[in-house]
Design a protein around this motif. Structure first.
Motif, PDB file in Angstrom:
ATOM      1  N   HIS A 284       0.921  -1.248  -0.028  1.00 51.46           N
ATOM      2  CA  HIS A 284      -0.354  -0.173  -0.024  1.00 51.46           C
ATOM      3  C   HIS A 284       0.819   1.176   0.018  1.00 51.46           C
ATOM      4  O   HIS A 284       0.350   2.301  -0.602  1.00 51.46           O
ATOM      5  CB  HIS A 284      -0.930  -0.060   1.270  1.00 51.46           C
ATOM      6  N   SER A 285       1.845   1.274   0.872  1.00 56.73           N
ATOM      7  CA  SER A 285       2.699   2.330   0.874  1.00 56.73           C
ATOM      8  C   SER A 285       3.477   2.668  -0.645  1.00 56.73           C
ATOM      9  O   SER A 285       3.649   3.648  -1.134  1.00 56.73           O
ATOM     10  CB  SER A 285       4.021   2.294   1.952  1.00 56.73           C
ATOM     11  N   LEU A 286       3.936   1.566  -1.153  1.00 52.83           N
ATOM     12  CA  LEU A 286       4.603   1.625  -2.480  1.00 52.83           C
ATOM     13  C   LEU A 286       3.534   1.848  -3.470  1.00 52.83           C
ATOM     14  O   LEU A 286       4.063   2.973  -4.328  1.00 52.83           O
ATOM     15  CB  LEU A 286       5.129   0.293  -2.702  1.00 52.83           C
ATOM     16  N   TYR A 287       2.501   1.475  -3.601  1.00 51.77           N
ATOM     17  CA  TYR A 287       1.552   1.883  -4.534  1.00 51.77           C
ATOM     18  C   TYR A 287       0.978   3.386  -4.423  1.00 51.77           C
ATOM     19  O   TYR A 287       0.867   4.098  -5.227  1.00 51.77           O
ATOM     20  CB  TYR A 287       0.122   0.987  -4.209  1.00 51.77           C
ATOM     21  N   SER A 288       0.768   3.999  -2.941  1.00 50.90           N
ATOM     22  CA  SER A 288       0.420   5.214  -2.715  1.00 50.90           C
ATOM     23  C   SER A 288       1.706   6.123  -3.372  1.00 50.90           C
ATOM     24  O   SER A 288       1.510   7.134  -4.031  1.00 50.90           O
ATOM     25  CB  SER A 288       0.155   5.499  -1.321  1.00 50.90           C
ATOM     26  N   ALA A 289       2.881   5.896  -3.039  1.00 55.69           N
ATOM     27  CA  ALA A 289       3.978   6.642  -3.299  1.00 55.69           C
ATOM     28  C   ALA A 289       4.290   6.710  -4.743  1.00 55.69           C
ATOM     29  O   ALA A 289       4.641   7.677  -5.437  1.00 55.69           O
ATOM     30  CB  ALA A 289       5.523   6.025  -2.593  1.00 55.69           C
ATOM     31  N   THR A 290       4.093   5.444  -5.478  1.00 54.77           N
ATOM     32  CA  THR A 290       4.049   5.645  -7.171  1.00 54.77           C
ATOM     33  C   THR A 290       3.355   6.362  -7.435  1.00 54.77           C
ATOM     34  O   THR A 290       3.483   7.347  -8.465  1.00 54.77           O
ATOM     35  CB  THR A 290       3.948   4.134  -7.398  1.00 54.77           C
ATOM     36  N   ASN A 291       1.854   6.406  -7.219  1.00 55.78           N
ATOM     37  CA  ASN A 291       0.794   7.288  -7.652  1.00 55.78           C
ATOM     38  C   ASN A 291       1.078   8.598  -7.502  1.00 55.78           C
ATOM     39  O   ASN A 291       0.992   9.318  -8.274  1.00 55.78           O
ATOM     40  CB  ASN A 291      -0.596   6.712  -7.045  1.00 55.78           C
ATOM     41  N   ALA A 292       1.577   8.908  -6.226  1.00 50.57           N
ATOM     42  CA  ALA A 292       1.814  10.280  -6.030  1.00 50.57           C
ATOM     43  C   ALA A 292       3.001  10.737  -6.883  1.00 50.57           C
ATOM     44  O   ALA A 292       3.101  11.859  -7.595  1.00 50.57           O
ATOM     45  CB  ALA A 292       2.410  10.636  -4.535  1.00 50.57           C
ATOM     46  N   LEU A 293       4.224  10.119  -7.218  1.00 51.99           N
ATOM     47  CA  LEU A 293       5.029  10.299  -7.875  1.00 51.99           C
ATOM     48  C   LEU A 293       4.650  10.423  -9.303  1.00 51.99           C
ATOM     49  O   LEU A 293       5.240  11.637 -10.088  1.00 51.99           O
ATOM     50  CB  LEU A 293       6.392   9.245  -7.844  1.00 51.99           C
ATOM     51  N   ILE A 294       4.006   9.633 -10.107  1.00 50.19           N
ATOM     52  CA  ILE A 294       3.335   9.905 -11.224  1.00 50.19           C
ATOM     53  C   ILE A 294       2.618  11.051 -11.444  1.00 50.19           C
ATOM     54  O   ILE A 294       2.863  11.767 -12.442  1.00 50.19           O
ATOM     55  CB  ILE A 294       2.515   8.658 -11.679  1.00 50.19           C
ATOM     56  N   ARG A 295       1.772  11.446 -10.456  1.00 51.29           N
ATOM     57  CA  ARG A 295       0.887  12.619 -10.585  1.00 51.29           C
ATOM     58  C   ARG A 295       2.083  13.883 -10.446  1.00 51.29           C
ATOM     59  O   ARG A 295       1.594  14.890 -11.077  1.00 51.29           O
ATOM     60  CB  ARG A 295      -0.013  12.904  -9.357  1.00 51.29           C
ATOM     61  N   ALA A 296       3.010  13.719  -9.694  1.00 50.05           N
ATOM     62  CA  ALA A 296       3.915  14.982  -9.803  1.00 50.05           C
ATOM     63  C   ALA A 296       4.480  15.048 -11.215  1.00 50.05           C
ATOM     64  O   ALA A 296       5.075  16.127 -11.578  1.00 50.05           O
ATOM     65  CB  ALA A 296       4.906  14.782  -8.622  1.00 50.05           C
ATOM     66  N   TYR A 297       4.791  13.957 -11.820  1.00 46.55           N
ATOM     67  CA  TYR A 297       5.439  14.105 -13.250  1.00 46.55           C
ATOM     68  C   TYR A 297       4.593  14.459 -14.191  1.00 46.55           C
ATOM     69  O   TYR A 297       5.001  15.011 -15.309  1.00 46.55           O
ATOM     70  CB  TYR A 297       5.824  12.458 -13.517  1.00 46.55           C
ATOM     71  N   ARG A 298       3.366  14.382 -14.060  1.00 40.84           N
ATOM     72  CA  ARG A 298       2.301  14.533 -15.004  1.00 40.84           C
ATOM     73  C   ARG A 298       2.297  15.947 -15.783  1.00 40.84           C
ATOM     74  O   ARG A 298       2.417  16.065 -16.931  1.00 40.84           O
ATOM     75  CB  ARG A 298       0.844  14.316 -14.667  1.00 40.84           C
ATOM     76  N   PRO A 299       2.502  17.172 -14.952  1.00 42.31           N
ATOM     77  CA  PRO A 299       2.564  18.280 -15.558  1.00 42.31           C
ATOM     78  C   PRO A 299       3.576  18.525 -16.580  1.00 42.31           C
ATOM     79  O   PRO A 299       3.770  19.312 -17.478  1.00 42.31           O
ATOM     80  CB  PRO A 299       2.618  19.493 -14.260  1.00 42.31           C
TER      81      PRO A 299
ATOM     82  N   THR B 206       2.983  10.378 -21.801  1.00 36.71           N
ATOM     83  CA  THR B 206       2.484   9.895 -20.685  1.00 36.71           C
ATOM     84  C   THR B 206       3.893   9.329 -19.903  1.00 36.71           C
ATOM     85  O   THR B 206       4.823   9.354 -20.227  1.00 36.71           O
ATOM     86  CB  THR B 206       1.653   8.514 -20.909  1.00 36.71           C
ATOM     87  N   TYR B 207       3.246   8.976 -18.755  1.00 37.40           N
ATOM     88  CA  TYR B 207       4.648   8.524 -17.806  1.00 37.40           C
ATOM     89  C   TYR B 207       5.123   7.173 -18.453  1.00 37.40           C
ATOM     90  O   TYR B 207       6.399   6.903 -18.344  1.00 37.40           O
ATOM     91  CB  TYR B 207       4.211   8.247 -16.350  1.00 37.40           C
ATOM     92  N   ALA B 208       4.410   6.022 -19.018  1.00 39.93           N
ATOM     93  CA  ALA B 208       5.051   4.963 -19.648  1.00 39.93           C
ATOM     94  C   ALA B 208       5.668   5.266 -20.832  1.00 39.93           C
ATOM     95  O   ALA B 208       6.829   4.817 -21.085  1.00 39.93           O
ATOM     96  CB  ALA B 208       3.874   4.025 -19.789  1.00 39.93           C
ATOM     97  N   GLN B 209       5.169   6.251 -21.579  1.00 36.35           N
ATOM     98  CA  GLN B 209       5.997   6.936 -22.740  1.00 36.35           C
ATOM     99  C   GLN B 209       7.188   7.344 -22.507  1.00 36.35           C
ATOM    100  O   GLN B 209       8.254   7.128 -22.948  1.00 36.35           O
ATOM    101  CB  GLN B 209       5.111   7.635 -23.649  1.00 36.35           C
ATOM    102  N   TYR B 210       7.343   8.263 -21.527  1.00 36.29           N
ATOM    103  CA  TYR B 210       8.380   8.642 -20.935  1.00 36.29           C
ATOM    104  C   TYR B 210       9.522   7.586 -20.618  1.00 36.29           C
ATOM    105  O   TYR B 210      11.058   7.920 -20.587  1.00 36.29           O
ATOM    106  CB  TYR B 210       8.286   9.762 -19.551  1.00 36.29           C
ATOM    107  N   LEU B 211       9.060   6.691 -19.752  1.00 28.44           N
ATOM    108  CA  LEU B 211      10.094   5.536 -19.478  1.00 28.44           C
ATOM    109  C   LEU B 211      10.689   4.839 -20.632  1.00 28.44           C
ATOM    110  O   LEU B 211      11.774   4.526 -20.723  1.00 28.44           O
ATOM    111  CB  LEU B 211       9.458   4.400 -18.653  1.00 28.44           C
TER     112      LEU B 211
END
Length: 153
Positions: free
Chosen positions: A15-30, A38-43
């Motif tokens: 749950h901690s990893l999932y929440s942190a990952t989602n927060a990080l991806i949201r930070a990358y979005r703008p 998208t994040y996947a395309q960026y990778l």
């Protein structure tokens, strides 16, 4: 209600990893919206900026996306004219991914993205390196165990 500690949400690493990952991806979005990715395309683009002209199998290993996930990402990046997908000259069964000039140029636009993310997160470099190392260790342990089960099964 249960008093079993193993079933408490607050005790779950996943749950901690999932929440942190989602927060990080949201930070990358703008930041990635400015690049049109998208994040996947960026990778995928990060992997290609690191090493271009690669077969899909190599890209699967480096991005850790399975081929079924990677293929639509590549098609979308190709439609954005950031890369081309061609048959390998060595083996016609293999597909080679090559960045276009536009895809290479996008790296210049993206070069500040990691620093922009780092500046948003108040974490020391040492903690960030430790977090990355622990995440890699967890990935390796899980991946090794899953491969072992597949080989036994």
């Amino acid at each position: 209600m249960t008093d079993i500690p193993a079933l408490k949400l607050k005790n779950q690493i996943c749950h901690s990893l999932y929440s942190a990952t989602n927060a990080l991806i949201r930070a990358y979005r703008p930041l990635l919206d400015q690049l049109g990715l998208t994040y996947a395309q960026y990778l995928v683009m990060l992997a290609l900026w690191d090493e271009d002209n690669v077969i899909i199998k190599n890209l699967v290993q480096r991005t850790r996306f399975d081929a079924g996930t990677l293929t639509p990402i590549l098609k979308r990046l190709e439609s954005k004219q950031l890369l081309t997908i061609a048959k390998s000259s060595n083996d016609s069964r293999q597909k080679v991914i090559v960045l276009t000039p536009q895809g290479k140029k996008l790296a210049e636009c993206a070069k500040k993205t990691p620093d922009n993310i780092t500046s948003q997160i108040a974490m020391s470099q040492e903690d960030a390196k430790q977090l990355k190392a622990l995440a890699e260790q967890l990935y390796s342990l899980i991946n090794t165990n899953l491969l072992g089960e597949i080989e036994q099964g």
